[in-house]
Design a protein around this motif. Structure first.
Motif, PDB file in Angstrom:
ATOM      1  N   ALA A  74     -16.874  -1.172  -3.048  1.00 55.79           N
ATOM      2  CA  ALA A  74     -15.909  -0.751  -1.997  1.00 55.79           C
ATOM      3  C   ALA A  74     -14.668  -1.404  -2.662  1.00 55.79           C
ATOM      4  N   GLY A  75     -15.099  -2.758  -2.689  1.00 53.86           N
ATOM      5  CA  GLY A  75     -13.975  -3.491  -3.362  1.00 53.86           C
ATOM      6  C   GLY A  75     -13.539  -3.146  -4.983  1.00 53.86           C
ATOM      7  N   ALA A  76     -14.226  -2.878  -5.424  1.00 53.79           N
ATOM      8  CA  ALA A  76     -14.327  -2.090  -7.255  1.00 53.79           C
ATOM      9  C   ALA A  76     -13.303  -0.513  -6.754  1.00 53.79           C
ATOM     10  N   VAL A  77     -13.448  -0.492  -6.049  1.00 51.84           N
ATOM     11  CA  VAL A  77     -12.787   1.292  -6.043  1.00 51.84           C
ATOM     12  C   VAL A  77     -11.344  -0.073  -5.448  1.00 51.84           C
ATOM     13  N   SER A  78     -11.489  -0.206  -4.096  1.00 52.98           N
ATOM     14  CA  SER A  78      -9.817  -0.922  -3.631  1.00 52.98           C
ATOM     15  C   SER A  78      -9.313  -1.841  -4.644  1.00 52.98           C
ATOM     16  N   ALA A  79      -9.787  -2.601  -5.778  1.00 52.93           N
ATOM     17  CA  ALA A  79      -8.749  -3.263  -6.737  1.00 52.93           C
ATOM     18  C   ALA A  79      -8.665  -2.523  -7.534  1.00 52.93           C
ATOM     19  N   TYR A  80      -9.241  -1.771  -8.199  1.00 55.48           N
ATOM     20  CA  TYR A  80      -8.336  -0.433  -9.094  1.00 55.48           C
ATOM     21  C   TYR A  80      -7.615   0.467  -8.159  1.00 55.48           C
ATOM     22  N   VAL A  81      -7.731   0.830  -7.691  1.00 59.63           N
ATOM     23  CA  VAL A  81      -5.964   1.563  -6.862  1.00 59.63           C
ATOM     24  C   VAL A  81      -4.897   0.389  -6.934  1.00 59.63           C
ATOM     25  N   ALA A  82      -5.948  -0.218  -5.926  1.00 62.17           N
ATOM     26  CA  ALA A  82      -3.925  -1.650  -5.946  1.00 62.17           C
ATOM     27  C   ALA A  82      -3.526  -2.099  -7.551  1.00 62.17           C
ATOM     28  N   GLY A  83      -4.348  -2.641  -8.329  1.00 65.71           N
ATOM     29  CA  GLY A  83      -3.744  -2.702  -9.274  1.00 65.71           C
ATOM     30  C   GLY A  83      -4.034  -3.581  -9.342  1.00 65.71           C
ATOM     31  N   LYS A  84      -5.528  -4.393  -8.837  1.00 66.96           N
ATOM     32  CA  LYS A  84      -5.320  -5.809  -9.080  1.00 66.96           C
ATOM     33  C   LYS A  84      -6.466  -6.357 -10.016  1.00 66.96           C
ATOM     34  N   VAL A  85      -7.171  -4.683 -10.798  1.00 65.66           N
ATOM     35  CA  VAL A  85      -8.430  -5.195 -11.813  1.00 65.66           C
ATOM     36  C   VAL A  85      -7.183  -4.472 -13.046  1.00 65.66           C
ATOM     37  N   ASP A  86      -7.428  -3.741 -14.184  1.00 59.02           N
ATOM     38  CA  ASP A  86      -6.892  -3.751 -15.516  1.00 59.02           C
ATOM     39  C   ASP A  86      -8.122  -2.237 -15.379  1.00 59.02           C
ATOM     40  N   ALA A  87      -9.200  -2.255 -14.915  1.00 59.28           N
ATOM     41  CA  ALA A  87     -10.016  -1.499 -15.133  1.00 59.28           C
ATOM     42  C   ALA A  87     -11.086  -1.498 -14.490  1.00 59.28           C
ATOM     43  N   VAL A  88     -11.752  -0.910 -13.924  1.00 54.73           N
ATOM     44  CA  VAL A  88     -13.315  -0.772 -13.609  1.00 54.73           C
ATOM     45  C   VAL A  88     -14.516   0.188 -14.053  1.00 54.73           C
ATOM     46  N   ALA A  89     -15.687  -0.416 -13.803  1.00 55.42           N
ATOM     47  CA  ALA A  89     -16.837   0.478 -14.265  1.00 55.42           C
ATOM     48  C   ALA A  89     -17.232   1.188 -12.700  1.00 55.42           C
ATOM     49  N   ILE A  90     -18.003   2.351 -12.433  1.00 58.34           N
ATOM     50  CA  ILE A  90     -18.374   2.820 -11.327  1.00 58.34           C
ATOM     51  C   ILE A  90     -18.383   4.204 -11.536  1.00 58.34           C
ATOM     52  N   TRP A  91     -18.894   5.084 -10.358  1.00 61.30           N
ATOM     53  CA  TRP A  91     -20.105   5.851 -11.057  1.00 61.30           C
ATOM     54  C   TRP A  91     -19.518   6.884  -9.784  1.00 61.30           C
ATOM     55  N   SER A  92     -19.547   8.094  -9.861  1.00 61.32           N
ATOM     56  CA  SER A  92     -19.449   8.987  -9.080  1.00 61.32           C
ATOM     57  C   SER A  92     -20.381   8.822  -7.306  1.00 61.32           C
ATOM     58  N   PRO A  93     -19.806   9.339  -6.727  1.00 66.23           N
ATOM     59  CA  PRO A  93     -18.543   9.607  -6.421  1.00 66.23           C
ATOM     60  C   PRO A  93     -17.794   9.435  -6.124  1.00 66.23           C
ATOM     61  N   TYR A  94     -17.528   7.725  -5.806  1.00 60.69           N
ATOM     62  CA  TYR A  94     -16.373   6.756  -6.444  1.00 60.69           C
ATOM     63  C   TYR A  94     -15.345   7.386  -7.101  1.00 60.69           C
ATOM     64  N   THR A  95     -15.862   8.020  -8.367  1.00 61.16           N
ATOM     65  CA  THR A  95     -15.018   7.989  -9.299  1.00 61.16           C
ATOM     66  C   THR A  95     -13.477   9.337  -8.724  1.00 61.16           C
ATOM     67  N   GLN A  96     -14.370   9.803  -8.039  1.00 61.45           N
ATOM     68  CA  GLN A  96     -13.922  11.036  -7.597  1.00 61.45           C
ATOM     69  C   GLN A  96     -12.685  10.771  -6.219  1.00 61.45           C
ATOM     70  N   GLU A  97     -12.996   8.997  -5.227  1.00 60.81           N
ATOM     71  CA  GLU A  97     -12.091   8.486  -4.421  1.00 60.81           C
ATOM     72  C   GLU A  97     -11.001   8.142  -5.521  1.00 60.81           C
ATOM     73  N   ILE A  98     -11.364   7.632  -6.374  1.00 56.63           N
ATOM     74  CA  ILE A  98      -9.873   6.774  -6.841  1.00 56.63           C
ATOM     75  C   ILE A  98      -9.303   8.049  -8.015  1.00 56.63           C
ATOM     76  N   GLU A  99      -9.712   9.008  -8.486  1.00 53.97           N
ATOM     77  CA  GLU A  99      -8.759   9.894  -8.666  1.00 53.97           C
ATOM     78  C   GLU A  99      -7.803  10.588  -7.548  1.00 53.97           C
ATOM     79  N   LYS A 100      -8.784  10.520  -6.554  1.00 53.62           N
ATOM     80  CA  LYS A 100      -7.506  11.112  -5.430  1.00 53.62           C
ATOM     81  C   LYS A 100      -6.435  10.192  -4.847  1.00 53.62           C
ATOM     82  N   GLN A 101      -6.664   8.929  -4.696  1.00 52.40           N
ATOM     83  CA  GLN A 101      -5.596   7.533  -4.862  1.00 52.40           C
ATOM     84  C   GLN A 101      -4.394   7.800  -5.192  1.00 52.40           C
ATOM     85  N   VAL A 102      -5.051   7.934  -6.820  1.00 54.17           N
ATOM     86  CA  VAL A 102      -4.345   7.279  -7.862  1.00 54.17           C
ATOM     87  C   VAL A 102      -3.359   8.323  -8.575  1.00 54.17           C
TER      88      VAL A 102
END
Length: 356
Positions: free
Chosen positions: A192-220
């Motif tokens: 949850a923290g990795a996804v939220s940090a990416y969406v909020a721009g608190k990290v430059d990149a994230v290493a994550i997997w599906s289905p969380y990658t789709q959640e990121i795409e929905k948000q940004v």
């Protein structure tokens, strides 16, 4: 019957946008990943005890098409009951916490993604079945970071759940870009923290997997994401198998229940391969993860049928898959050396359960 343990995940970031994915009705379908590493487990599952006349197995799963699908099919189609067992399904978001729960005796059998395989190699679990070969682990940079390829990660901040297949793909990508992990500011985060940090721009990149990658795409929005790579970039040198693992103590004390569980899982494998659309719908209803996200995840993995698993166990192919993964774990310091895979793969229960 499948008993969903009444557990609450202790997640440091309770973002509303993740509620669809993370507040799941007894999840653990397979994060893979996940296959995963730093996500907090549920606190304490219901004890392993008989329900009626059938013995209960405490099973850890993840909310994806690998981990949750066999659980819901096994229940809805009666395969667990036919095999003479009840399943108490306990949701996790990543592999390392599952191994912690096995060590404490709270979990008997668990679904894990490739990234947690090093813990099995350390003797903390026996691999008893192979679920799939995957390419759903990805590394994304934010558009505003200016990162366009692996080498551009130097000096940048990357969020990743440690001990996961996401971390493995990140390390392979860094090597491809001529970098070492020490060249990058790698921050260990739960899912949850990795996804939220990416969406909020608190990290430059994230290493994550599906289905969380789709959640990121929905948000940004896809246009604001820069994909650096996924598992498939490193085939065929590295194959990423997702597995079922058993608590060594449970296996020693109740081998017959392990075989009964695998008999039921083999039936769920046959069913899901013949009824993929229905499997997606059933898994979506069980986990509350949108069907669209699950379908995308299914597109990024290869489910193995029972014969292929049996053949891989018997001809040494599985051994090679896992030992190659171990080389990555040695590189990142998770293992001191490659352990012969036959020390942590137990094939007899599966082969007997499936009559191979």
């Amino acid at each position: 019957m499948v008993r969903k343990s009444k557990l609450s995940l202790k997640l440091p970031i309770a973002a509303v946008m993740l509620s669809i994915l993370l507040v799941l009705a007894a999840c653990s379908s397979g994060a893979p990943s996940g296959g995963g590493g730093a996500a907090s487990p549920a606190q304490t599952p219901e004890p392993n005890k008989p329900a009626g006349k059938l013995p209960t197995i405490n099973v850890a799963y993840m909310p994806d098409m690998n981990g949750a699908t066999p659980i819901v099919i096994g229940e809805e189609k009666g395969y667990f009951k036919e095999a003479g067992i009840n399943v108490n399904a306990v949701k996790f978001l990543s592999g390392p916490p599952e191994f912690q729960a096995m060590a404490s005796g709270d979990i008997d059998i668990a679904y894990i993604g490739p990234g947690a395989t090093f813990l099995a190699a350390q003797g903390k679990g026996h691999i008893i079945d192979i679920v799939s070969l995957g390419k759903s682990d990805m590394v994304f940079a934010t558009k505003k970071s200016g990162i366009k390829e692996w080498k551009d990660l130097k000096g940048k901040t990357v969020g990743v759940p440690k001990g996961t297949s996401g971390e493995m793909v990140l390390n392979l990508g860094l090597e491809k870009g001529g970098l070492k992990p020490s060249d990058v500011n790698i921050v260990n985060m739960d899912v949850a923290g990795a996804v939220s940090a990416y969406v909020a721009g608190k990290v430059d990149a994230v290493a994550i997997w599906s289905p969380y990658t789709q959640e990121i795409e929905k948000q940004v929005g896809k246009e604001n994401m820069v994909k650096l790579g996924d598992n498939s970039d490193f085939f065929p040198d590295y194959i990423f198998p997702a597995s079922w693992v058993v608590n060594p103590k449970f296996f020693q004390e109740k081998p017959e229940l392990v075989q009964q569980f695998l008999k039921a899982i083999a039936q769920t494998t046959d069913y899901k391969l013949k009824n993929k659309d229905e499997a997606i719908k059933m898994t979506a209803a069980y986990t509350q993860v949108p069907e669209e996200s699950l379908k995308l995840q299914l597109d990024s993995l290869e489910w193995l049928d029972n014969k292929r698993v049996a053949d891989a166990f018997k001809d040494g192919t599985a051994k090679k898959w896992y030992e190659n993964l171990e080389k990555l774990f040695v590189q990142n310091g998770s293992l001191k050396e490659v352990v012969p895979a036959d020390q942590f793969i137990v094939t007899d229960p599966f082969l007997k359960a499936t009559g191979q």
